[in-house]
Design an enzyme around this catalytic site. Structure first.
Site, mmCIF file in Angstrom:
data_model
loop_
_atom_site.group_PDB
_atom_site.id
_atom_site.type_symbol
_atom_site.label_atom_id
_atom_site.label_comp_id
_atom_site.label_asym_id
_atom_site.label_seq_id
_atom_site.Cartn_x
_atom_site.Cartn_y
_atom_site.Cartn_z
ATOM 1 N N SER A 144 -2.966 -17.731 10.748
ATOM 2 C CA SER A 144 -3.321 -16.370 10.355
ATOM 3 C C SER A 144 -2.709 -15.359 11.329
ATOM 4 C CB SER A 144 -4.859 -16.287 10.360
ATOM 5 O OG SER A 144 -5.294 -15.019 10.004
ATOM 6 N N LYS A 155 -8.085 -23.412 12.486
ATOM 7 C CA LYS A 155 -7.324 -22.166 12.349
ATOM 8 C C LYS A 155 -6.445 -21.948 13.574
ATOM 9 C CE LYS A 155 -10.377 -18.871 14.455
ATOM 10 N NZ LYS A 155 -11.806 -18.799 14.525
ATOM 11 N N HIS A 160 -2.255 -2.831 0.656
ATOM 12 C CA HIS A 160 -1.666 -1.516 0.918
ATOM 13 C C HIS A 160 -0.269 -1.376 0.327
ATOM 14 C CE1 HIS A 160 -4.935 0.039 3.350
ATOM 15 N NE2 HIS A 160 -5.093 -1.218 3.721
ATOM 16 N N LYS A 204 -7.251 1.209 -4.136
ATOM 17 C CA LYS A 204 -6.437 2.130 -3.341
ATOM 18 C C LYS A 204 -5.406 2.794 -4.273
ATOM 19 C CE LYS A 204 -7.546 -0.540 0.792
ATOM 20 N NZ LYS A 204 -8.610 0.264 1.406
HETATM 21 C C1 PLP Z 1 -5.483 -5.219 4.385
HETATM 22 C C2 PLP Z 1 -6.724 -5.023 3.599
HETATM 23 N N1 PLP Z 1 -7.170 -6.040 2.826
HETATM 24 C C3 PLP Z 1 -8.305 -5.900 2.109
HETATM 25 C C4 PLP Z 1 -9.020 -4.727 2.108
HETATM 26 C C5 PLP Z 1 -10.252 -4.616 1.264
HETATM 27 O O1 PLP Z 1 -9.964 -3.902 0.091
HETATM 28 P P1 PLP Z 1 -11.156 -3.373 -0.823
HETATM 29 O O2 PLP Z 1 -11.384 -1.961 -0.435
HETATM 30 O O3 PLP Z 1 -10.698 -3.544 -2.237
HETATM 31 O O4 PLP Z 1 -12.331 -4.250 -0.525
HETATM 32 C C6 PLP Z 1 -8.600 -3.654 2.882
HETATM 33 C C7 PLP Z 1 -9.389 -2.383 2.873
HETATM 34 O O5 PLP Z 1 -9.204 -1.444 3.544
HETATM 35 C C8 PLP Z 1 -7.425 -3.801 3.651
HETATM 36 O O6 PLP Z 1 -7.004 -2.809 4.432
#
Ligand code: PLP
Length: 407
Positions: A137, A156, A217, A248
């Site tokens: 990760s 991990k 994003h 988003k």
């Molecule tokens: C990289 C990343 N993954 C997942 C999420 C979670 O997304 P959601 O708002 O749909 O729960 C975020 C939220 O900011 C994020 O920045």
């Protein structure tokens, strides 16, 4: 046990560390994004411009999205009425999953109530499906991925951010026969830098590892149909599981994974975070499906978005301000001190009606506290001029440095 005293202690710790979060209550104005009203704690109201939202393209006020949501509410009511297994799978959910599978060129997609849950539920379930799974990760992965990896109880390894050589070292040190999964993001939201997707896919092939990418994003914003950076770089077929959000750039709510039919079937059948919770409201699924469909063709909106980010970065650089520029749509302005960052954010809001939330430790490392701007197609020249003038004035007033950080 004095429960109240314990709660006080926990909250005071956050105050002492300067990490106590204050929410700004706002009401966005449909049809007038990025304008909103700030509801002050004393009950008064102030018009503001939102510069830190993640509705990156303004889809939350897109007429086709709103129409789809209204239609669904009128047709089917408010909630779904059940988990996916028990009466909560509707035509709206199926339609959205088909739209998402098509978007990513995968056999199937699976909806979750958020991308947070999609990450957490999927990553914590995979070791049940692949006993002995080792997860590699990226050190800067989002909290939802960290949580999923942590909770699964499997092995991990954390590789240094975007450091493929370190990833290789870790892979080489493990049993070649062990099942493996590499977990990373395409756009890291705090610095706006990109993950090395192709190099990670190459290394995954070499070591027989599965790949899991978070495109939260990026979906809606990158690639000819908005499927993300992997689509832009023609790499989607090389990724085993793609995670995205509908909250988003798609402007609604919900999260998903897209993968092979078998992978989705297995996650659907084993992940508690999918099984034991009420499915998304049909109106949300309908709005999200309309948004995904719309953005498959609205390349103009994506281009305007990138253009807006470029303009803002160029103008901030022109003032000699220390922004980070990795060529993405995210514009972090480094202040480098939590007190200054909060003060700037407060002054922008109170004196100029500009809302940008301060970003402090632990979301970003200490010393890199920042204001993180998210310019969008709905920010016009007037809003941009007002922002630039306000920051220029406050930067001088606070006697902060004017030196650009390189990417
Ligand atoms: C990289 C990343 N993954 C997942 C999420 C979670 O997304 P959601 O708002 O749909 O729960 C975020 C939220 O900011 C994020 O920045």
């Amino acid at each position: 046990m004095d429960y109240t005293a314990q709660l006080d202690q926990a909250i005071n710790r956050l105050h002492e560390e300067g990490r106590y979060r204050t929410f700004i209550d706002i009401e966005r104005k449909n049809g007038a994004f990025p304008h909103a009203t700030w509801k002050r704690p004393d009950g008064t109201e102030q018009p503001i411009t939102v510069w830190c939202g993640n509705d990156y393209l303004g889809m939350g006020q897109q007429p086709v999205v709103l129409e789809a949501m209204h239609e669904a509410i009128d047709a089917t009511g408010a909630g779904s009425g059940g988990t996916r297994n028990i009466s909560g799978t509707t035509v709206y959910h199926k339609r959205l999953e088909a739209e998402l599978a098509d978007l990513h060129g995968k056999e199937a997609a699976l909806l979750f109530t958020s991308a947070y849950i999609a990450n957490d539920a999927t990553l914590s379930t995979l070791p049940k499906l692949f006993p002995g799974l080792i997860i590699y990760s990226d050190a800067l992965n989002h909290a939802s991925m960290i949580e999923g990896v942590r909770r699964n109880g499997g092995a991990k390894r954390i590789f240094r951010h975007n450091d493929v050589a370190h990833l290789r070292e870790l892979l080489e040190a493990d049993d070649p026969a062990a099942p493996k999964l590499i977990v990373f993001e395409s756009v890291y939201s705090m610095d706006g830098d990109f993950g090395p997707i192709e190099e990670i896919c190459d290394i995954a092939d070499e070591f027989g590892a599965l790949t899991y990418i978070d495109e939260v994003h990026a979906v809606g914003m990158y690639g000819p149909r908005g499927a993300g950076v992997a689509e832009r770089d023609r790499l989607m077929h090389r990724l085993d599981i793609i995670n995205g959000t509908l909250a988003k750039a798609y402007g609604v709510m919900g999260g998903y994974i897209a993968a092979s039919a078998k992978m989705c079937d297995a996650i659907r059948s084993y992940a508690p975070g999918f099984i034991f919770t009420t499915s998304l409201a049909p109106a949300i699924a309908a709005g999200a499906a309309a948004s995904v469909k719309h953005l498959k063709t609205d390349q103009g909106l994506r281009e305007t978005h990138q253009q807006q980010a470029k303009i803002l970065k160029t103008r901030l650089k022109g003032l000699g301000l220390p922004i980070i520029d990795h060529g993405s749509h995210i514009v972090p302005l480094i202040v480098g001190d939590p007190v200054h960052t909060k003060k700037l954010s407060d002054m922008l809001l109170e004196q100029f009606g500009i809302y940008v939330q301060p970003i402090n430790f632990p979301t970003v490392p200490r010393g890199t506290e920042r204001l993180r701007f998210t310019p969008s197609p709905v920010h016009g020249p007037k809003e941009m001029d007002a922002l630039i003038a306000a920051i220029d004035e406050l930067w001088s007033q606070c006697a902060l440095n004017r030196a650009e950080l390189s990417a």
